[in-house]
Structures are given as structure tokens and as C-alpha cells.
Design a protein around this motif. Sequence first.
Motif, PDB file in Angstrom:
ATOM      1  N   ALA A  69      31.389  38.727  28.718  1.00 56.48           N
ATOM      2  CA  ALA A  69      32.515  39.413  28.083  1.00 56.48           C
ATOM      3  C   ALA A  69      32.046  40.488  27.116  1.00 56.48           C
ATOM      4  CB  ALA A  69      33.400  38.394  27.362  1.00 56.48           C
ATOM      5  N   ILE A  70      31.052  40.151  26.280  1.00 53.59           N
ATOM      6  CA  ILE A  70      30.595  41.117  25.282  1.00 53.59           C
ATOM      7  C   ILE A  70      29.816  42.263  25.927  1.00 53.59           C
ATOM      8  CG2 ILE A  70      28.371  40.070  24.704  1.00 53.59           C
ATOM      9  CD1 ILE A  70      30.981  41.468  22.223  1.00 53.59           C
ATOM     10  N   SER A  71      29.237  42.015  27.113  1.00 51.94           N
ATOM     11  CA  SER A  71      28.495  43.065  27.820  1.00 51.94           C
ATOM     12  C   SER A  71      29.401  43.944  28.670  1.00 51.94           C
ATOM     13  CB  SER A  71      27.434  42.432  28.735  1.00 51.94           C
ATOM     14  OG  SER A  71      26.554  41.614  28.019  1.00 51.94           O
ATOM     15  N   SER A  72      30.582  43.449  28.985  1.00 47.26           N
ATOM     16  CA  SER A  72      31.429  44.137  29.962  1.00 47.26           C
ATOM     17  C   SER A  72      31.866  45.524  29.501  1.00 47.26           C
ATOM     18  CB  SER A  72      32.660  43.285  30.279  1.00 47.26           C
ATOM     19  OG  SER A  72      33.461  43.100  29.122  1.00 47.26           O
ATOM     20  N   GLY A  73      32.103  45.661  28.172  1.00 49.29           N
ATOM     21  CA  GLY A  73      32.543  46.960  27.669  1.00 49.29           C
ATOM     22  C   GLY A  73      31.522  48.052  27.912  1.00 49.29           C
ATOM     23  N   LYS A  74      30.242  47.757  27.616  1.00 52.45           N
ATOM     24  CA  LYS A  74      29.188  48.759  27.837  1.00 52.45           C
ATOM     25  C   LYS A  74      29.001  49.047  29.318  1.00 52.45           C
ATOM     26  CE  LYS A  74      26.555  47.719  23.638  1.00 52.45           C
ATOM     27  NZ  LYS A  74      25.255  47.269  23.068  1.00 52.45           N
ATOM     28  N   ILE A  75      29.050  48.007  30.133  1.00 55.02           N
ATOM     29  CA  ILE A  75      28.894  48.201  31.581  1.00 55.02           C
ATOM     30  C   ILE A  75      30.047  49.047  32.122  1.00 55.02           C
ATOM     31  CG2 ILE A  75      28.830  47.007  33.816  1.00 55.02           C
ATOM     32  CD1 ILE A  75      27.541  44.624  32.327  1.00 55.02           C
ATOM     33  N   GLN A  76      31.257  48.756  31.660  1.00 58.55           N
ATOM     34  CA  GLN A  76      32.416  49.511  32.111  1.00 58.55           C
ATOM     35  C   GLN A  76      32.331  50.972  31.679  1.00 58.55           C
ATOM     36  OE1 GLN A  76      36.126  47.985  30.629  1.00 58.55           O
ATOM     37  NE2 GLN A  76      37.241  49.858  31.113  1.00 58.55           N
ATOM     38  N   ASN A  77      31.948  51.207  30.429  1.00 59.44           N
ATOM     39  CA  ASN A  77      31.862  52.583  29.935  1.00 59.44           C
ATOM     40  C   ASN A  77      30.842  53.409  30.707  1.00 59.44           C
ATOM     41  OD1 ASN A  77      33.832  52.250  27.966  1.00 59.44           O
ATOM     42  ND2 ASN A  77      32.364  51.603  26.413  1.00 59.44           N
ATOM     43  N   LYS A  78      29.759  52.760  31.123  1.00 59.14           N
ATOM     44  CA  LYS A  78      28.705  53.493  31.820  1.00 59.14           C
ATOM     45  C   LYS A  78      29.005  53.689  33.302  1.00 59.14           C
ATOM     46  CE  LYS A  78      23.696  53.723  32.344  1.00 59.14           C
ATOM     47  NZ  LYS A  78      22.387  53.149  31.925  1.00 59.14           N
ATOM     48  N   PHE A  79      29.544  52.662  33.957  1.00 61.87           N
ATOM     49  CA  PHE A  79      29.680  52.705  35.408  1.00 61.87           C
ATOM     50  C   PHE A  79      31.115  52.757  35.916  1.00 61.87           C
ATOM     51  CE2 PHE A  79      25.678  50.402  34.573  1.00 61.87           C
ATOM     52  CZ  PHE A  79      24.790  51.265  35.195  1.00 61.87           C
ATOM     53  N   GLY A  80      32.088  52.450  35.070  1.00 63.10           N
ATOM     54  CA  GLY A  80      33.476  52.408  35.512  1.00 63.10           C
ATOM     55  C   GLY A  80      33.871  51.016  35.970  1.00 63.10           C
ATOM     56  N   LEU A  81      35.175  50.789  36.068  1.00 59.44           N
ATOM     57  CA  LEU A  81      35.679  49.466  36.404  1.00 59.44           C
ATOM     58  C   LEU A  81      35.308  49.029  37.810  1.00 59.44           C
ATOM     59  CD1 LEU A  81      39.169  49.656  34.683  1.00 59.44           C
ATOM     60  CD2 LEU A  81      37.513  47.826  34.350  1.00 59.44           C
ATOM     61  N   ARG A  82      35.429  49.916  38.776  1.00 59.04           N
ATOM     62  CA  ARG A  82      35.139  49.537  40.166  1.00 59.04           C
ATOM     63  C   ARG A  82      33.695  49.081  40.319  1.00 59.04           C
ATOM     64  NH1 ARG A  82      32.912  52.545  44.192  1.00 59.04           N
ATOM     65  NH2 ARG A  82      33.256  51.799  46.323  1.00 59.04           N
ATOM     66  N   GLN A  83      32.766  49.859  39.794  1.00 60.13           N
ATOM     67  CA  GLN A  83      31.353  49.492  39.907  1.00 60.13           C
ATOM     68  C   GLN A  83      31.041  48.232  39.109  1.00 60.13           C
ATOM     69  OE1 GLN A  83      32.609  52.474  39.412  1.00 60.13           O
ATOM     70  NE2 GLN A  83      31.599  53.982  40.734  1.00 60.13           N
ATOM     71  N   SER A  84      31.756  48.039  38.007  1.00 52.56           N
ATOM     72  CA  SER A  84      31.554  46.823  37.210  1.00 52.56           C
ATOM     73  C   SER A  84      31.996  45.588  37.988  1.00 52.56           C
ATOM     74  CB  SER A  84      32.334  46.922  35.894  1.00 52.56           C
ATOM     75  OG  SER A  84      31.866  47.998  35.108  1.00 52.56           O
ATOM     76  N   PHE A  85      33.090  45.708  38.737  1.00 50.83           N
ATOM     77  CA  PHE A  85      33.521  44.607  39.598  1.00 50.83           C
ATOM     78  C   PHE A  85      32.451  44.272  40.634  1.00 50.83           C
ATOM     79  CE2 PHE A  85      38.360  45.438  39.049  1.00 50.83           C
ATOM     80  CZ  PHE A  85      38.375  44.634  37.933  1.00 50.83           C
ATOM     81  N   LEU A  86      31.884  45.295  41.239  1.00 53.45           N
ATOM     82  CA  LEU A  86      30.834  45.069  42.233  1.00 53.45           C
ATOM     83  C   LEU A  86      29.644  44.333  41.614  1.00 53.45           C
ATOM     84  CD1 LEU A  86      30.929  48.566  44.001  1.00 53.45           C
ATOM     85  CD2 LEU A  86      31.580  46.383  45.030  1.00 53.45           C
ATOM     86  N   PHE A  87      29.266  44.747  40.420  1.00 47.38           N
ATOM     87  CA  PHE A  87      28.152  44.104  39.720  1.00 47.38           C
ATOM     88  C   PHE A  87      28.482  42.640  39.419  1.00 47.38           C
ATOM     89  CE2 PHE A  87      25.943  43.139  35.652  1.00 47.38           C
ATOM     90  CZ  PHE A  87      24.641  43.213  36.114  1.00 47.38           C
ATOM     91  N   ALA A  88      29.704  42.389  38.944  1.00 47.07           N
ATOM     92  CA  ALA A  88      30.112  41.013  38.626  1.00 47.07           C
ATOM     93  C   ALA A  88      30.081  40.131  39.872  1.00 47.07           C
ATOM     94  CB  ALA A  88      31.518  41.020  38.015  1.00 47.07           C
TER      95      ALA A  88
END
Length: 469
Positions: A69-88
Motif C-alpha cells: 500500500a505504501i509503495s503503490s503511490g510511487k509505483i503509480q506515479n511513475k508507471f500509471g495505474l494500468r502498468q501498476s496493475f500488471l506489476f501487482a
Amino acid sequence: MSEQLHKSTSQFTLLISNAVLGAFFFGYSVSYMNPAIKTADTQFDITNNKDLINGLINAFPALGAAAGAISSGKIQNKFGLRQSFLFADLIGVVGFVFQLPLYLTTLLIGRLVIGFAVGMNSSLVPQYIKEFSPESLSGPFGAMFQMTINIGCLVALVMGMFFNADGESLDYFRFVVVFPMLICASRILFLAFAFQDNPPSYYIYRNKYKMAKAVIRNYYKRKFVDQIFDDLKQQIEAKQSESQDNKQQDSASYKSRLYVGCILQIIQQFSGINAVLIYSSGLFIKITGGNNELKNWLNITVGLVNLVFSMIAIPFLKNIGRRPLLLFGALACSVFLGFISFFSFFVPEEDDENYEVNTSAIMVIVFMFLYLAAFQLSLGPVVWIYDADVLDEKGMSIAVLCNWLGCAIVAQFFGLINNGLGMQWSFGIFFVFCALGTVYISMYVKETKGKNPKDIDQMFMLGKVDYDD
């Protein structure tokens, strides 16, 4: 009646349905060890410190989720929501693979890793729904998040009916572990080939205005595209201006919103919902005097109550404000938790040779289901929707971190308290927290339904409670 801005509700429904596969993953991952814990105890020969080790097995996903959860904001800001879903989803697959050897160490590592993916989804999916949904659909789609969590819980509990009562179900346990990888793989495929857009705000933040308008054009009627783009651009520019002036994170309004968002997540967890979802098998075994078949059916009922009332919540969320749902829902949860605690004093001990399910045991079960119903109409879905209304990506990450830390505490210590002191005291603690939460909501939670970010910011800046809706 104003004209609908978007082209098709079904188009958004498909888009959000794919995103909330992450919520299914969330619900399943939280629940599948509930009916499987006897198999884990048998496989790993857990006899000494059973409550402590079982607590670790249940708490590790929550600890991983806190990190996710605490990492998700940075990941989202850098890669966007779609790419963050793929990573998750990829992280989720790795986590379940870790569990397959069926050693306690690899199980704990795998549970920690899948928790990271769960934490990312718990933060990102509400943001995705908020960013993509038209205002008229934000409530119902927000309810889809909680509803799909409950579908995941129900599936895990239904699958739990097929574990042997003696704990000798290792091959089936492996199947239960492998199953959610199919969910991760499905969302990866849909994101790769069908839902390839990030929300338009993603492109506006990066000054890719043509791409932002192209995404808006995919979902909204052509004559409204410029209007929607201009509104989004103004909102984002206002946020960026505040950030550049170093005002947002230091302002009274932002701090107030962050405090409320975090405390609501803590109230949600310490109302005891995950004590029921994680430990219902053990609770029902005690209440029924060791009747395994009845325990299984009561588990299924837990899943059904959660699912049915999360569906009933959809029209409530569309027509009733966030504040009254939170306030009266928390009050109802408090009352039902109080009754669970009270009637638990009169439930016979499980090891009584002449054990019979008495009236008090039945009342505990009835009020537990009423508590679940009230939670699904209020604290369950509304806390996520409310936090998405009042917090940015960073704030949402911090709030969800609080949620998962609370979950980890409940998962680790509920078994110890419940087995040591009894349900009357463990649920009595939840009653006190929920009652205090009700008072907090009445004093500090402001209505956000139908309000834009500027209005919400101004409302918190003034510090007044809005009783509208």
C-alpha cells in the motif's frame, strides 16, 4: 433531468469489472487460509504455540499489504495505474508459487509476497475507479470494489468445504493455492489486449493532451469531450500549483483530510471484520461444539451475507450520502458487537461432554450475521469511497497502510485473546473501538457525495461538518 455525458454505462462496467479482479484477489487471499488452517497445522506439525504461529500465518499477508500500500503511490506515479496493475498481478503469481512446496518458511514468505500484491490492489483499485468513473456512477462502482472482495471471500469459503476435517488435504491445498493465479493471469490478458488505457488524468499530468482527449473520446460523447478535458485539466493544475508552493501537504485542509482518511481505515479494521473473515472457522467450531459440517455451512453463510448486502449497498451508495451511511452503519455495528459480546458470556464451553447449541449460541450467530450486514452497508464500501474522495495518491497510500497495519494486529492477536479470554472479551474490545469510531465519525466526518475536489478542500479548510445528503 440532465443528459448523460458518457456513451455507455456497460462500457464502464466492463472496464471497472476488469480492475476489480484485483479486489477478488484481495478477498480470496485474505480468506483462503481460514478453512485451510487445520491442514496447515497438520502439515507443519504445529502443536506448540499454535495460536502464535497461526497468527503469523494470518498476519504476514497484512504486513506485506502494508508495504504494498505504501509503495503503490510511487509505483503509480511513475508507471500509471494500468502498468501498476500488471506489476501487482505478476507479484501475486510469484507469491502463490512460493507457497507450493508446503514448508512453513516458504508459506510465510509466499503469504508476505501475495500480501504486497493485495496491498497494491487495495490502494490502486479505488483510485482507478475514482479516476475513470463518471460522477453519477462513482458510488455504485465504488460498491463493486467491496462486493468483489466479498465474492473472493465467498469462493474461498466454498472451496474450504472440501478440506478434510482431520487436516489431511495436501493435494487439495495446493489446488486452493494455485487457483488465484488464474485471476492474476486473466487481468494481465485483459489489460494487455482489451483495456489498454490509463485514466485521462495520467496523460494530463504528463502534458500529453492529445492522448488524454483520445481516452476521453473513447468513453464520453463527442460534444462533451472538451468540457470534461477542461474540468480535469483545471483540477490537476490546481493540485500541481498547491504542490509546487509546498502548501498541500502542510495545509490544514490536507492534514485534516489525511487524519480523517487514516482514522476511518483504523475504525474499519478495529470493528473486527477481519477477525470474522480470518477466524470464522475457529469461532464457529467453538460455538457449535465441534460440529464440522455446521461450521462449514455457517462459513458459507458468512460469505453469502457479505455478498448479498454489498449488492444491496449499491443503491444506498447512489442515493444516500457518505456521512450518514458511515455514521448509522458504525452505530449499528457497535450495537451488534455489543450483543455478540453479551451473549458470549452464556455460551457453554466447547469441551463440555454434554454440549448443546443453546439460545445464547444462536443469538451470537444471529448478531454476527447482523453485524456483517451492517458492515457491508457502511464501513465496508464507504470507507474506501470516502478516502478516494478526500485523498490524493500519496494520502491514499498512507491511509491504506493504516488499514493493513490494523489488519495485521487483529490477525496476529485475535486468536490469542479469543482463545485466552473468550469471545465475550475479544468482541467486547471491538465493541469499544466501534463505539468510539461512531463518536469520531459524528464529530469529524464531512459529506463528500456530489462535491468536487475544490469544494471538499474548502470544506475541510473551514473545519465545518456538512450534514447535507
